[in-house]
Design an enzyme around this catalytic site. Structure first.
Site, PDB file in Angstrom:
ATOM      1  N   TYR A   1       0.841  -1.192   0.000  1.00 44.31           N
ATOM      2  CA  TYR A   1       0.000   0.000   0.000  1.00 44.31           C
ATOM      3  C   TYR A   1       0.871   1.235   0.000  1.00 44.31           C
ATOM      4  O   TYR A   1       2.076   1.165   0.245  1.00 44.31           O
ATOM      5  CB  TYR A   1      -0.945  -0.010   1.213  1.00 44.31           C
ATOM      6  CG  TYR A   1      -2.131   0.902   1.032  1.00 44.31           C
ATOM      7  CD1 TYR A   1      -3.056   0.671   0.021  1.00 44.31           C
ATOM      8  CD2 TYR A   1      -2.315   2.005   1.858  1.00 44.31           C
ATOM      9  CE1 TYR A   1      -4.141   1.520  -0.159  1.00 44.31           C
ATOM     10  CE2 TYR A   1      -3.400   2.856   1.687  1.00 44.31           C
ATOM     11  CZ  TYR A   1      -4.302   2.608   0.668  1.00 44.31           C
ATOM     12  OH  TYR A   1      -5.359   3.447   0.478  1.00 44.31           O
TER      13      TYR A   1
ATOM     14  N   ASN B   1     -15.111   4.734   0.064  1.00 39.16           N
ATOM     15  CA  ASN B   1     -15.614   4.480  -1.289  1.00 39.16           C
ATOM     16  C   ASN B   1     -16.497   5.595  -1.851  1.00 39.16           C
ATOM     17  O   ASN B   1     -16.272   6.042  -2.982  1.00 39.16           O
ATOM     18  CB  ASN B   1     -16.349   3.135  -1.319  1.00 39.16           C
ATOM     19  CG  ASN B   1     -15.422   1.963  -1.102  1.00 39.16           C
ATOM     20  OD1 ASN B   1     -14.228   2.047  -1.393  1.00 39.16           O
ATOM     21  ND2 ASN B   1     -15.943   0.869  -0.589  1.00 39.16           N
TER      22      ASN B   1
ATOM     23  N   ASN C   1     -19.362  -3.581  -9.565  1.00 40.99           N
ATOM     24  CA  ASN C   1     -20.058  -4.092  -8.388  1.00 40.99           C
ATOM     25  C   ASN C   1     -19.241  -3.920  -7.115  1.00 40.99           C
ATOM     26  O   ASN C   1     -19.647  -4.371  -6.046  1.00 40.99           O
ATOM     27  CB  ASN C   1     -20.413  -5.568  -8.570  1.00 40.99           C
ATOM     28  CG  ASN C   1     -19.182  -6.425  -8.809  1.00 40.99           C
ATOM     29  OD1 ASN C   1     -18.309  -6.043  -9.582  1.00 40.99           O
ATOM     30  ND2 ASN C   1     -19.100  -7.582  -8.169  1.00 40.99           N
TER      31      ASN C   1
ATOM     32  N   ARG D   1     -17.202  -8.634 -14.407  1.00 42.19           N
ATOM     33  CA  ARG D   1     -16.763  -9.941 -14.877  1.00 42.19           C
ATOM     34  C   ARG D   1     -17.969 -10.865 -15.030  1.00 42.19           C
ATOM     35  O   ARG D   1     -18.910 -10.801 -14.249  1.00 42.19           O
ATOM     36  CB  ARG D   1     -15.759 -10.558 -13.896  1.00 42.19           C
ATOM     37  CG  ARG D   1     -14.404  -9.877 -13.902  1.00 42.19           C
ATOM     38  CD  ARG D   1     -13.461 -10.508 -12.886  1.00 42.19           C
ATOM     39  NE  ARG D   1     -13.905 -10.266 -11.514  1.00 42.19           N
ATOM     40  CZ  ARG D   1     -13.285 -10.755 -10.444  1.00 42.19           C
ATOM     41  NH1 ARG D   1     -12.217 -11.527 -10.593  1.00 42.19           N
ATOM     42  NH2 ARG D   1     -13.736 -10.493  -9.227  1.00 42.19           N
ATOM     43  N   ASP D   2     -17.913 -11.731 -16.033  1.00 46.59           N
ATOM     44  CA  ASP D   2     -18.993 -12.697 -16.221  1.00 46.59           C
ATOM     45  C   ASP D   2     -19.015 -13.665 -15.041  1.00 46.59           C
ATOM     46  O   ASP D   2     -17.977 -13.952 -14.438  1.00 46.59           O
ATOM     47  CB  ASP D   2     -18.805 -13.462 -17.535  1.00 46.59           C
ATOM     48  CG  ASP D   2     -20.087 -14.121 -17.999  1.00 46.59           C
ATOM     49  OD1 ASP D   2     -21.136 -13.898 -17.354  1.00 46.59           O
ATOM     50  OD2 ASP D   2     -20.048 -14.865 -18.995  1.00 46.59           O
ATOM     51  N   ARG D   3     -20.204 -14.154 -14.712  1.00 49.93           N
ATOM     52  CA  ARG D   3     -20.371 -15.044 -13.560  1.00 49.93           C
ATOM     53  C   ARG D   3     -21.701 -15.767 -13.700  1.00 49.93           C
ATOM     54  O   ARG D   3     -22.570 -15.354 -14.482  1.00 49.93           O
ATOM     55  CB  ARG D   3     -20.353 -14.238 -12.261  1.00 49.93           C
ATOM     56  CG  ARG D   3     -21.489 -13.226 -12.158  1.00 49.93           C
ATOM     57  CD  ARG D   3     -21.223 -12.199 -11.091  1.00 49.93           C
ATOM     58  NE  ARG D   3     -20.115 -11.340 -11.480  1.00 49.93           N
ATOM     59  CZ  ARG D   3     -19.331 -10.701 -10.605  1.00 49.93           C
ATOM     60  NH1 ARG D   3     -19.534 -10.841  -9.311  1.00 49.93           N
ATOM     61  NH2 ARG D   3     -18.356  -9.929 -11.025  1.00 49.93           N
TER      62      ARG D   3
ATOM     63  N   GLY E   1      -5.995  -1.686  -8.842  1.00 54.18           N
ATOM     64  CA  GLY E   1      -5.383  -2.620  -9.779  1.00 54.18           C
ATOM     65  C   GLY E   1      -5.697  -4.056  -9.420  1.00 54.18           C
ATOM     66  O   GLY E   1      -4.802  -4.849  -9.128  1.00 54.18           O
TER      67      GLY E   1
ATOM     68  N   TRP F   1      -5.938   8.828  -5.542  1.00 58.56           N
ATOM     69  CA  TRP F   1      -5.782   8.207  -4.228  1.00 58.56           C
ATOM     70  C   TRP F   1      -6.389   9.165  -3.219  1.00 58.56           C
ATOM     71  O   TRP F   1      -5.938  10.303  -3.082  1.00 58.56           O
ATOM     72  CB  TRP F   1      -4.301   7.951  -3.948  1.00 58.56           C
ATOM     73  CG  TRP F   1      -4.022   7.218  -2.678  1.00 58.56           C
ATOM     74  CD1 TRP F   1      -4.819   6.303  -2.059  1.00 58.56           C
ATOM     75  CD2 TRP F   1      -2.829   7.309  -1.882  1.00 58.56           C
ATOM     76  NE1 TRP F   1      -4.212   5.823  -0.925  1.00 58.56           N
ATOM     77  CE2 TRP F   1      -2.989   6.423  -0.795  1.00 58.56           C
ATOM     78  CE3 TRP F   1      -1.656   8.054  -1.989  1.00 58.56           C
ATOM     79  CZ2 TRP F   1      -2.007   6.272   0.188  1.00 58.56           C
ATOM     80  CZ3 TRP F   1      -0.682   7.897  -1.015  1.00 58.56           C
ATOM     81  CH2 TRP F   1      -0.854   7.006   0.051  1.00 58.56           C
TER      82      TRP F   1
ATOM     83  N   LYS G   1     -19.934  -6.722   0.812  1.00 62.28           N
ATOM     84  CA  LYS G   1     -18.831  -6.221   1.633  1.00 62.28           C
ATOM     85  C   LYS G   1     -18.963  -6.753   3.046  1.00 62.28           C
ATOM     86  O   LYS G   1     -20.035  -6.746   3.641  1.00 62.28           O
ATOM     87  CB  LYS G   1     -18.826  -4.693   1.639  1.00 62.28           C
ATOM     88  CG  LYS G   1     -17.669  -4.090   2.449  1.00 62.28           C
ATOM     89  CD  LYS G   1     -17.597  -2.588   2.305  1.00 62.28           C
ATOM     90  CE  LYS G   1     -17.121  -2.214   0.927  1.00 62.28           C
ATOM     91  NZ  LYS G   1     -15.713  -2.623   0.673  1.00 62.28           N
TER      92      LYS G   1
END
Length: 373
Positions: free
Chosen positions: A94, A167, A193, A216-218, A287, A311, A368
């Site tokens: 970090y 966030n 998401n 992402r596909d799921r 990332g 940041w 979360k």
């Protein structure tokens, strides 16, 4: 679509061991609420003594609470989330790292229990959140300096208060600081998401902005798409769909995005760049793929695209505490109006931290993890 004028107006281009014994900087006379001869209070805290896999290096320990002095505030932690930045900090990856041993957690909400004789801005019963990262929120109680805390209204939901300081602030600043967006403009983002992604969708909708949200596909992709659209997402597409030539059809009915928000890197970031309008900006704030951002030379030359980073900790360093407080109050107004809700959450008792840490690092987990004290 109604647009909150307040939102558009706010556009502005310790150690974690603190408060626990034994530690350097722990101090003498207690505040008037406490007797200096009283037995030190014992608190539970999630502590790590070295960097590594959070599931292996984090331990639940009983620690003594420091006495309250003149400018100090004793708080009872109510709830604290597990964010990617928390995981990265424990792993040693970090932008800044606390001295070890350290208490985990950069975010959360607490209730003031007692204040020192010199404290003027807080009183018992107030809700507070950390002013900066690195405070160490994964514990039952703590003693912090008054300047390390920001008061938040107690009339907002607990989960919203616990997840307010990182966030939503990141989402808001990225929407406001890099492009002069106007109602009707579009924004594209990946990791839609995530906690930031869900906040981007809602804040953008409040601003009258249209969003293209890449995930992402799921197996449960339709369920996820429905949930994000219920937050205000206009389009939800997969990484695979983003690469298809049919993507150009999106922009028959909506303008090409002037802003892209990248939390993944690698091929995903390259595809975001391809969708940007000429002169647009891609802001990278994470990332997740652990791969570099790859920018096509032709896109940079012929579309004059801009690559930026964000940041929140640096933004706070570059701005005054009052500006951060104004940002928090702006977001609280959105929460009260029902235009900003907490991300999908799972509340986990502090003693079950192992399962919460493991869940927070699994792929395709949209919920979360929030530690409750």
């Amino acid at each position: 679509m109604w647009v909150c004028s307040t939102l558009w107006r706010v556009r502005t281009p310790a150690r974690q061991w603190r408060g626990l014994l034994p530690a350097s900087g722990c101090h003498g006379p207690a505040a008037s609420s406490y007797s200096a001869s009283a037995e030190p209070a014992r608190v539970r805290a999630l502590v790590y003594g070295h960097h590594g896999d959070p599931a292996k290096v984090v331990e639940l320990k009983n620690l003594e609470l420091a006495a309250v002095r003149g400018s100090d505030v004793r708080v009872k932690m109510l709830a604290a989330p597990i964010n990617p930045s928390d995981i990265n900090m424990i792993q040693g990856n970090y932008g800044f790292l606390p001295e070890l041993p350290a208490v985990g957690g950069n975010e959360g909400v607490a209730q003031v229990v007692a204040v020192g004789s010199n404290v003027t801005g807080l009183k018992p019963g107030d809700w507070v959140i950390p002013a900066n990262a690195g405070l160490g929120t994964w514990r039952t109680e703590a003693v912090f300096s008054e300047e390390a805390l920001i008061q938040v209204p107690s009339d907002i939901p607990l989960q919203s208060a616990a997840t307010l300081g990182v966030n939503p602030c990141t989402a808001y600043r990225m929407l406001m600081d890099f492009e002069q967006l106007q109602p009707g403009d579009s924004v594209i983002q990946n990791a839609s998401n995530s906690g930031v992604g869900q906040a981007v969708i809602q804040i953008a909708a409040a601003l009258g902005l249209r969003t293209i949200n890449v995930v992402r596909d799921r197996p449960d992709i339709q369920k996820l798409s429905d949930r994000l659209k219920s937050l205000g997402a206009e389009h939800v597409i997969t990484e695979e769909e983003l690469r298809r030539p049919e993507m150009k059809n999106f922009f028959k009915d909506m303008p090409q995005p002037r802003l892209a928000l990248n939390c993944v890197g690698g091929k995903s970031s390259t595809e975001l760049l391809r969708q940007l309008a000429r002169g647009g900006t891609m802001v990278t704030y994470g990332g997740m793929a652990k791969q570099p951002v790859v920018a096509s030379v032709s896109l940079l030359i012929f579309k004059d695209l801009k690559l930026r980073g964000f940041w929140l900790s640096q933004w706070k360093k570059d701005h005054s505490p009052d500006q951060f407080k104004e940002l928090i109050l702006t977001l609280c107004d959105l929460i009260r109006r029902g235009q900003l809700t907490a991300p999908a959450c799972s509340q986990v008792p502090l003693q079950d931290y192992q399962s919460a840490l493991e869940a927070s690092m699994k792929p395709f987990i949209s919920s979360k993890q929030i530690l409750t004290m």
